[in-house]
Motif scaffolding. Sequence first.
Motif, PDB file in Angstrom:
ATOM      1  N   PRO A   1      -7.016  -3.143  -9.473  1.00  0.00           N
ATOM      2  CA  PRO A   1      -6.725  -3.709  -8.150  1.00  0.00           C
ATOM      3  C   PRO A   1      -5.303  -4.263  -8.105  1.00  0.00           C
ATOM      4  O   PRO A   1      -4.838  -4.914  -9.030  1.00  0.00           O
ATOM      5  N   GLY A   2      -4.593  -3.962  -7.042  1.00  0.00           N
ATOM      6  CA  GLY A   2      -3.220  -4.426  -6.876  1.00  0.00           C
ATOM      7  C   GLY A   2      -2.193  -3.444  -7.409  1.00  0.00           C
ATOM      8  O   GLY A   2      -1.003  -3.622  -7.192  1.00  0.00           O
ATOM      9  N   GLU A   3      -2.614  -2.419  -8.125  1.00  0.00           N
ATOM     10  CA  GLU A   3      -1.681  -1.417  -8.627  1.00  0.00           C
ATOM     11  C   GLU A   3      -1.577  -0.284  -7.619  1.00  0.00           C
ATOM     12  O   GLU A   3      -2.502  -0.010  -6.867  1.00  0.00           O
TER      13      GLU A   3
END
Length: 92
Positions: free
Chosen positions: A81-83
């Motif tokens: 998550p967030g990549e």
Amino acid sequence: MMRWLPVALIFILLFLQASWWLGPNGKSENQVVAAKVEQAKAENEVLAQRNQALAAQVLDLQEGDSAIEEVARERLGLVKPGETFVLMPEQQ
């Protein structure tokens, strides 16, 4: 009698030499078996190196999450998550 002794000894020597060179367990068969042994040793060396690499990989996977994460990223396309996932086309 003494004349036949050297002839008999030479005949026995020739027979033993022929059986050593050409017989079922003679020199030629011994060379074939020796070549097979060398080939098996070479194959065993390759397999031993492969086993060492696999053992190292197993140890890495058992010891930490970073190796598992690396395998998941390479083989399964893991994205945290967030990549942001970026796929680069291969150049030909």
